[in-house]
Write an enzyme that holds these catalytic residues in place. Structure first.
Site, PDB file in Angstrom:
ATOM      1  N   LYS A  72      20.905 119.969  89.139  1.00  0.00           N
ATOM      2  CA  LYS A  72      19.717 120.772  89.454  1.00  0.00           C
ATOM      3  C   LYS A  72      18.533 119.834  89.753  1.00  0.00           C
ATOM      4  O   LYS A  72      18.735 118.763  90.301  1.00  0.00           O
ATOM      5  CB  LYS A  72      19.430 121.786  88.352  1.00  0.00           C
ATOM      6  CG  LYS A  72      20.656 122.659  88.045  1.00  0.00           C
ATOM      7  CD  LYS A  72      20.349 123.807  87.128  1.00  0.00           C
ATOM      8  CE  LYS A  72      21.616 124.600  86.856  1.00  0.00           C
ATOM      9  NZ  LYS A  72      21.366 125.783  86.031  1.00  0.00           N
ATOM     10  N   SER A  85      26.499 127.837  80.891  1.00  0.00           N
ATOM     11  CA  SER A  85      26.411 127.215  79.564  1.00  0.00           C
ATOM     12  C   SER A  85      27.762 126.676  79.083  1.00  0.00           C
ATOM     13  O   SER A  85      28.110 126.774  77.905  1.00  0.00           O
ATOM     14  CB  SER A  85      25.830 128.202  78.543  1.00  0.00           C
ATOM     15  OG  SER A  85      24.497 128.540  78.893  1.00  0.00           O
ATOM     16  N   ASN A 107      26.350 120.101  88.256  1.00  0.00           N
ATOM     17  CA  ASN A 107      25.142 120.433  89.002  1.00  0.00           C
ATOM     18  C   ASN A 107      23.929 119.919  88.226  1.00  0.00           C
ATOM     19  O   ASN A 107      23.537 120.500  87.217  1.00  0.00           O
ATOM     20  CB  ASN A 107      25.060 121.950  89.200  1.00  0.00           C
ATOM     21  CG  ASN A 107      23.811 122.373  89.945  1.00  0.00           C
ATOM     22  OD1 ASN A 107      23.102 121.552  90.533  1.00  0.00           O
ATOM     23  ND2 ASN A 107      23.526 123.666  89.935  1.00  0.00           N
ATOM     24  N   HIS A 157      23.868 129.430  94.563  1.00  0.00           N
ATOM     25  CA  HIS A 157      23.568 129.402  93.129  1.00  0.00           C
ATOM     26  C   HIS A 157      22.528 130.468  92.803  1.00  0.00           C
ATOM     27  O   HIS A 157      21.639 130.762  93.601  1.00  0.00           O
ATOM     28  CB  HIS A 157      23.054 128.020  92.724  1.00  0.00           C
ATOM     29  CG  HIS A 157      23.031 127.809  91.248  1.00  0.00           C
ATOM     30  ND1 HIS A 157      22.029 128.316  90.449  1.00  0.00           N
ATOM     31  CD2 HIS A 157      23.897 127.170  90.405  1.00  0.00           C
ATOM     32  CE1 HIS A 157      22.272 128.000  89.188  1.00  0.00           C
ATOM     33  NE2 HIS A 157      23.394 127.299  89.133  1.00  0.00           N
TER      34      HIS A 157
END
Length: 249
Positions: free
Chosen positions: A12, A212, A10, A94
């Site tokens: 973003k 993470s 992803n 998300h």
């Protein structure tokens, strides 16, 4: 049949033409685990560029889709428009959409139904905040989010869904759920699939971890019986993403 390992990237709201081109070219030239399914999700502006550059073995996902057909909805993207440009995946739910943009469980569920009805596959994100984790509400929260989708989807449609468990407190913070914490929640999600959807869904729906994930922690997480892969944020912009795709090699 074991569930196919799945790794999503992803991006973003990151990247420009050059950097995204570099990322895709690096993936194209890398030796990726042939048993892993890889799907990358650039910003909407770069979806067609990414699809034109990426090998066909690499899937491309939008980061959002609307729950209505084409029409007067400024700024939105429809399922039909994604399909028309050969984009066959979408990330929905998300935490940044849930928390920052205040998308409700019900709206997210409707978008998921629209996507699946229209022929898209969905990376369906769920997860709890730090406050909810500390109040021991993790399972209640993820179950609530899943139940909203269960009201909209048929049992068969879950075959088009990958569930991404992403504890909100671990996204972009450098904190990571311990291997035991991740496995515990993934096992609870799999139990929910069996009790609320079907035994087939319990066996076959992939449940992936996000929060993470890095090349340093991915291998241990990938050994867990109910962790079927990862949804990767910041690390998907770096060459180390290849190491995460290859976590099971």
């Amino acid at each position: 049949m074991p569930r196919q390992f799945f790794v999503g990237g992803n991006f973003k709201m990151n990247g420009v033409v050059k950097s995204i081109t570099d990322i895709v070219n690096n993936l194209n030239s890398a030796k990726l685990d042939s048993n892993a399914e890889v799907v990358i999700s650039p910003p909407a502006l770069y979806l067609t560029l990414t699809r034109s550059l990426a090998d066909k073995k690499i899937g491309v996902a939008a980061q959002n889709v609307f729950d209505k057909p084409n029409g007067a909805f400024t700024g939105e993207i429809s399922v039909e428009q994604l399909k028309d440009t050969d984009i066959n995946w979408v990330v929905i739910g998300h935490s940044e959409r849930r928390v920052i943009l205040k998308e409700s469980d019900e709206f997210i569920a409707r978008k998921t139904k629209a996507a699946v009805d229209g022929g898209l596959s969905v990376i369906f994100c769920i997860g709890e905040t730090l406050e909810e984790r500390e109040a021991n509400k993790t399972i209640d929260v993820v179950t609530r989010q899943l139940n909203a989708a269960a009201k909209e989807l048929s049992k068969e449609q879950w075959a088009k869904v990958v569930i991404a468990y992403e504890p909100v407190w671990a996204i972009g913070t450098g904190k990571v759920a311990t291997t035991e914490q991740a496995q515990e929640v993934h096992a609870a999600i799999r139990k929910w699939l069996g009790e609320s959807i079907s035994s087939e869904a319990q066996e076959n729906v992939r449940v992936i971890y996000g929060g993470s994930v890095s090349e340093k922690n991915c291998r241990e997480l990938a050994t867990q019986p109910d962790v079927d892969g990862f949804l990767v944020g910041g690390a998907s912009l770096k060459p180390a993403f290849v190491d995460i795709v290859n976590a099971r090699i």
